[in-house]
Design a protein around this motif. Structure first.
Motif, short mmCIF file in Angstrom:
data_model
loop_
_atom_site.label_atom_id
_atom_site.label_comp_id
_atom_site.label_asym_id
_atom_site.label_seq_id
_atom_site.Cartn_x
_atom_site.Cartn_y
_atom_site.Cartn_z
N ARG A 95 47.26 -28.52 -17.72
CA ARG A 95 48.16 -28.94 -17.61
C ARG A 95 48.06 -30.55 -17.57
N ILE A 96 48.90 -30.97 -18.38
CA ILE A 96 48.15 -33.10 -18.52
C ILE A 96 49.62 -33.68 -19.12
N ALA A 97 49.33 -35.05 -18.29
CA ALA A 97 51.31 -35.37 -17.91
C ALA A 97 51.03 -36.04 -19.31
N LEU A 98 52.82 -35.91 -19.97
CA LEU A 98 52.34 -35.75 -21.55
C LEU A 98 52.73 -37.12 -21.96
N TYR A 99 53.32 -38.84 -20.30
CA TYR A 99 53.40 -39.43 -20.66
C TYR A 99 52.27 -40.46 -19.35
N GLY A 100 51.44 -41.78 -19.54
CA GLY A 100 51.13 -42.23 -18.90
C GLY A 100 51.84 -42.48 -18.05
N SER A 101 52.68 -43.03 -18.00
CA SER A 101 53.75 -43.65 -16.15
C SER A 101 54.58 -42.44 -15.82
N SER A 102 55.36 -43.08 -14.57
CA SER A 102 56.81 -41.97 -15.02
C SER A 102 57.96 -43.12 -16.03
N ASP A 103 57.56 -44.38 -16.50
CA ASP A 103 58.53 -44.56 -17.60
C ASP A 103 58.68 -43.85 -19.25
N SER A 104 58.86 -43.19 -19.63
CA SER A 104 58.83 -42.49 -20.75
C SER A 104 59.17 -43.33 -21.86
N ARG A 105 60.10 -44.05 -21.87
CA ARG A 105 60.71 -44.67 -22.34
C ARG A 105 60.29 -45.88 -23.28
N LYS A 106 58.99 -46.24 -22.33
CA LYS A 106 58.22 -47.64 -22.59
C LYS A 106 57.20 -47.55 -23.38
N LEU A 107 56.38 -46.02 -23.06
CA LEU A 107 54.82 -45.79 -22.95
C LEU A 107 55.04 -44.50 -24.74
N SER A 108 53.58 -44.77 -24.77
CA SER A 108 53.31 -43.99 -25.94
C SER A 108 52.60 -42.66 -25.20
N LEU A 109 52.05 -41.71 -25.65
CA LEU A 109 52.00 -40.53 -25.01
C LEU A 109 49.95 -41.17 -23.92
N SER A 110 50.40 -40.18 -22.91
CA SER A 110 48.55 -40.88 -22.00
C SER A 110 48.17 -40.16 -22.88
N GLY A 111 46.88 -41.17 -21.70
CA GLY A 111 45.24 -41.61 -22.53
C GLY A 111 44.87 -39.95 -22.28
N GLU A 112 45.33 -39.18 -21.59
CA GLU A 112 44.28 -38.13 -21.62
C GLU A 112 44.45 -36.80 -22.08
N LEU A 113 45.95 -37.00 -22.94
CA LEU A 113 46.53 -36.01 -24.06
C LEU A 113 45.32 -36.40 -25.08
N ARG A 114 45.80 -38.43 -25.55
CA ARG A 114 45.27 -38.33 -26.74
C ARG A 114 43.73 -38.22 -26.39
N SER A 115 43.12 -38.06 -26.01
CA SER A 115 42.02 -38.18 -25.65
C SER A 115 40.97 -36.29 -26.32
N LEU A 116 42.23 -35.95 -25.58
CA LEU A 116 42.09 -34.72 -25.93
C LEU A 116 42.41 -34.18 -27.14
#
Length: 174
Positions: A95-116
């Motif tokens: 289970r990985i958060a899709l976005y870096g914070s709770s506001d998905s309108r401003k941010l791109s994908l989370s760093g954890e998902l991107r690094s994976l």
């Protein structure tokens, strides 16, 4: 220019009636047409044409089936809860958060998902990423994931149907 035509004023009066002078009016439309075409040309040449925001997706041919080894398949399931569930082969999904914070309108994908994604595709050059998205998830999530894959120059990915087995796999996630 407009001109008014008037007769020379020599009319014969009929018995007891006075004849009215008829004035003819002629309007030259040429200057107005010139200005209209000048404005049309000006606006056509000075406006910028917007490019359509489309995404090109190349579909594989329907004939034949491609066999891929299980260790070369990474499945990314996107559920409606804003989380991504990643698994390699038949492993239990992570289970990985899709976005870096709770506001998905401003941010791109989370760093954890991107690094994976980056790590798995650099370790295994034959890696194919299968993206499955739930009906409860937002379309924006899919677009953001595909955009991120394109930015990382990962071109070996596939879209697949989200099934009941995927829902069961998500329930087993750690």
């Amino acid at each position: 220019m407009g001109m008014v035509d008037s007769p020379n004023g020599k009319h014969q009066a009929k018995k007891g009636r006075r004849q009215l002078k008829r004035l003819g009016f002629h309007l030259d439309m040429t200057p107005m047409v010139d200005v209209a075409f000048l404005l049309l040309t000006f606006f056509m040449l000075t406006t910028t044409f917007s490019k359509s925001n489309t995404m090109e997706i190349n579909m594989p041919p329907e004939t034949g089936e491609v066999r891929i080894a299980e260790q070369n398949v990474m499945t990314v399931r996107i559920a409606g809860d804003g989380m991504a569930y990643c698994s390699l082969g038949e492993e239990i999904p992570r289970r990985i958060a899709l976005y870096g914070s709770s506001d998905s309108r401003k941010l791109s994908l989370s760093g954890e998902l991107r690094s994976l994604l980056r790590k798995q595709t650099s370790v295994n050059k034959k890696m194919v990423i299968v993206v499955k998205i739930s009906e409860k998830a937002k379309y924006k999530n899919l677009v953001d994931l595909i955009d991120e894959l394109n930015l990382m120059k990962i071109d070996r990915f596939s879209l697949d149907d989200y099934t009941d087995q995927d829902e069961a796999a998500i329930k087993r996630a750690v």
